[in-house]
Write a protein that holds these residues in place. Structure first.
Motif, PDB file in Angstrom:
ATOM      1  N   GLN A 137       0.837  -1.199   0.000  1.00  0.00           N
ATOM      2  CA  GLN A 137       0.000   0.000   0.000  1.00  0.00           C
ATOM      3  C   GLN A 137       0.873   1.251   0.000  1.00  0.00           C
ATOM      4  O   GLN A 137       1.879   1.317   0.701  1.00  0.00           O
ATOM      5  CB  GLN A 137      -0.908  -0.001   1.233  1.00  0.00           C
ATOM      6  N   SER A 138       0.489   2.236  -0.782  1.00  0.00           N
ATOM      7  CA  SER A 138       1.200   3.508  -0.805  1.00  0.00           C
ATOM      8  C   SER A 138       0.645   4.422   0.279  1.00  0.00           C
ATOM      9  O   SER A 138      -0.318   4.084   0.972  1.00  0.00           O
ATOM     10  CB  SER A 138       1.060   4.164  -2.180  1.00  0.00           C
ATOM     11  N   GLU A 139       1.241   5.589   0.415  1.00  0.00           N
ATOM     12  CA  GLU A 139       0.803   6.537   1.441  1.00  0.00           C
ATOM     13  C   GLU A 139      -0.633   7.009   1.215  1.00  0.00           C
ATOM     14  O   GLU A 139      -1.350   7.323   2.163  1.00  0.00           O
ATOM     15  CB  GLU A 139       1.742   7.747   1.463  1.00  0.00           C
ATOM     16  N   ASP A 140      -1.055   7.062  -0.061  1.00  0.00           N
ATOM     17  CA  ASP A 140      -2.426   7.506  -0.362  1.00  0.00           C
ATOM     18  C   ASP A 140      -3.425   6.352  -0.392  1.00  0.00           C
ATOM     19  O   ASP A 140      -4.596   6.543  -0.744  1.00  0.00           O
ATOM     20  CB  ASP A 140      -2.451   8.257  -1.699  1.00  0.00           C
ATOM     21  N   ASN A 186       9.025   2.834  14.174  1.00  0.00           N
ATOM     22  CA  ASN A 186       9.044   3.876  15.212  1.00  0.00           C
ATOM     23  C   ASN A 186       9.010   5.280  14.618  1.00  0.00           C
ATOM     24  O   ASN A 186       8.501   6.217  15.245  1.00  0.00           O
ATOM     25  CB  ASN A 186      10.285   3.719  16.094  1.00  0.00           C
ATOM     26  N   ASN A 187       9.550   5.435  13.406  1.00  0.00           N
ATOM     27  CA  ASN A 187       9.551   6.744  12.738  1.00  0.00           C
ATOM     28  C   ASN A 187       8.292   6.991  11.933  1.00  0.00           C
ATOM     29  O   ASN A 187       8.216   7.981  11.180  1.00  0.00           O
ATOM     30  CB  ASN A 187      10.779   6.863  11.830  1.00  0.00           C
ATOM     31  N   GLY A 188       7.308   6.101  12.064  1.00  0.00           N
ATOM     32  CA  GLY A 188       6.032   6.312  11.384  1.00  0.00           C
ATOM     33  C   GLY A 188       6.002   5.839   9.948  1.00  0.00           C
ATOM     34  O   GLY A 188       5.015   6.072   9.251  1.00  0.00           O
ATOM     35  N   MET A 189       7.060   5.162   9.469  1.00  0.00           N
ATOM     36  CA  MET A 189       7.099   4.664   8.088  1.00  0.00           C
ATOM     37  C   MET A 189       6.518   3.244   8.072  1.00  0.00           C
ATOM     38  O   MET A 189       7.214   2.256   7.862  1.00  0.00           O
ATOM     39  CB  MET A 189       8.535   4.697   7.568  1.00  0.00           C
ATOM     40  N   TRP A 190       5.222   3.184   8.307  1.00  0.00           N
ATOM     41  CA  TRP A 190       4.551   1.900   8.479  1.00  0.00           C
ATOM     42  C   TRP A 190       4.597   1.058   7.208  1.00  0.00           C
ATOM     43  O   TRP A 190       4.793  -0.166   7.272  1.00  0.00           O
ATOM     44  CB  TRP A 190       3.103   2.128   8.892  1.00  0.00           C
ATOM     45  N   HIS A 191       4.421   1.669   6.057  1.00  0.00           N
ATOM     46  CA  HIS A 191       4.345   0.910   4.813  1.00  0.00           C
ATOM     47  C   HIS A 191       5.690   0.288   4.459  1.00  0.00           C
ATOM     48  O   HIS A 191       5.762  -0.896   4.098  1.00  0.00           O
ATOM     49  CB  HIS A 191       3.859   1.820   3.684  1.00  0.00           C
ATOM     50  N   TYR A 192       6.754   1.058   4.585  1.00  0.00           N
ATOM     51  CA  TYR A 192       8.083   0.520   4.297  1.00  0.00           C
ATOM     52  C   TYR A 192       8.487  -0.506   5.356  1.00  0.00           C
ATOM     53  O   TYR A 192       9.059  -1.550   5.035  1.00  0.00           O
ATOM     54  CB  TYR A 192       9.103   1.657   4.242  1.00  0.00           C
ATOM     55  N   GLY A 193       8.179  -0.237   6.618  1.00  0.00           N
ATOM     56  CA  GLY A 193       8.454  -1.201   7.680  1.00  0.00           C
ATOM     57  C   GLY A 193       7.692  -2.499   7.484  1.00  0.00           C
ATOM     58  O   GLY A 193       8.216  -3.593   7.740  1.00  0.00           O
ATOM     59  N   ALA A 194       6.442  -2.403   7.015  1.00  0.00           N
ATOM     60  CA  ALA A 194       5.654  -3.608   6.740  1.00  0.00           C
ATOM     61  C   ALA A 194       6.242  -4.389   5.581  1.00  0.00           C
ATOM     62  O   ALA A 194       6.239  -5.631   5.597  1.00  0.00           O
ATOM     63  CB  ALA A 194       4.205  -3.221   6.439  1.00  0.00           C
TER      64      ALA A 194
END
Length: 265
Positions: free
Chosen positions: A39-42, A226-234
């Protein structure tokens, strides 16, 4: 009331709490990881998160380095754990149980406490914290997970096969290489899975034993989330899940082949 009693009188209905637990705490998080990873940010579907991982040199190097550390740790645990398990299997059952308990006893203490104790030990011996300390800490924390599965398989081995090999003139070395070792492979494979998979994804041990100077792949995942980059972390977590899934499939395949070999023997 009668319906309630009738419902729980069926044995299969007692599994519903476990099914609910697995659905909420295992299946749902895995599904969320897959959704966020693609999923992208949008909110649209994308492979950009995985492309970012491939093109980000630091993340890729950390991933390869983590696999290397996990392989080294696993190999050391095999070389230390197999002889220990073999010796334990030759002991009297009461003595063997006592020694196994001594191996498992440190596992009752939280992994962070054990790692902090390792840091204190290195400080006391004035040894530097770094890659050597990291591997030492990994082996110390995960060695029991290698010893116990191998010991469990060796203990339950049919000793009549060993006696048959000896009666046929096999030397002690041939008995070990042709009978004992092949039949113990299910325990070795289980030990490899129990050591390799948590080693490649851990982050607390690496942070404490290297003063946060060496990052493993688990640390990279933690920092992005932790830095809020949920999509890349996932996406990074999904890659880790794929590695774990492949390792599990190979492990199941090796166990099945070992069982077939044992049946032929």
């Amino acid at each position: 009331m009668n319906k309630f009693v009738k419902f729980f009188s069926r044995r299969r209905n007692w599994s519903l709490p476990y099914v609910l637990f697995l659905a909420v705490f295992v299946v749902a998080p895995l599904v969320l990881i897959m959704i966020y990873a693609f999923q992208s940010e949008d909110g649209g579907f994308t492979f950009a998160n995985f492309e970012k991982f491939v093109h980000q040199r630091e993340a890729m190097n950390t991933f390869i380095y983590s696999i290397g550390i996990a392989l080294i740790t696993t190999l050391i645990c095999i070389f230390l754990g197999y002889p220990a398990a073999y010796i334990l299997s030759k002991m009297r059952p009461s003595t063997a149980r006592l020694v196994v308990m001594l191996f498992i006893l440190p596992m009752w203490i939280n992994v962070l406490v054990r790692t902090l104790a390792t840091v204190a030990l290195f400080d006391f011996l004035t040894l530097p914290l770094g890659e050597g300390a990291l591997i030492f800490g990994m082996v110390y924390n995960f060695l029991p997970f290698m010893i116990y599965p191998i010991y469990n398989v060796l203990q339950k081995m049919d000793h009549s096969l060993i006696e048959a090999a000896e009666d046929l003139g096999a030397t002690p070395r041939q008995v070990f290489t042709k009978v004992v070792f092949p039949l113990s492979m299910p325990g070795v494979v289980s030990g490899i899975m129990m050591v390799f998979m948590p080693t490649i994804s851990t982050f607390a041990i690496a942070e404490l034993l290297t003063m946060n100077n060496i990052k493993l792949f688990g640390t990279t995942i933690q920092e992005n989330i932790n830095n809020g980059m949920w999509h890349y972390g996932a996406a990074l977590s999904f890659i880790m899940l794929i590695i774990i899934g492949i390792t599990t499939l190979f492990g199941d395949s090796d166990e099945e082949n070992s069982a077939n070999d044992g049946g032929l023997l």
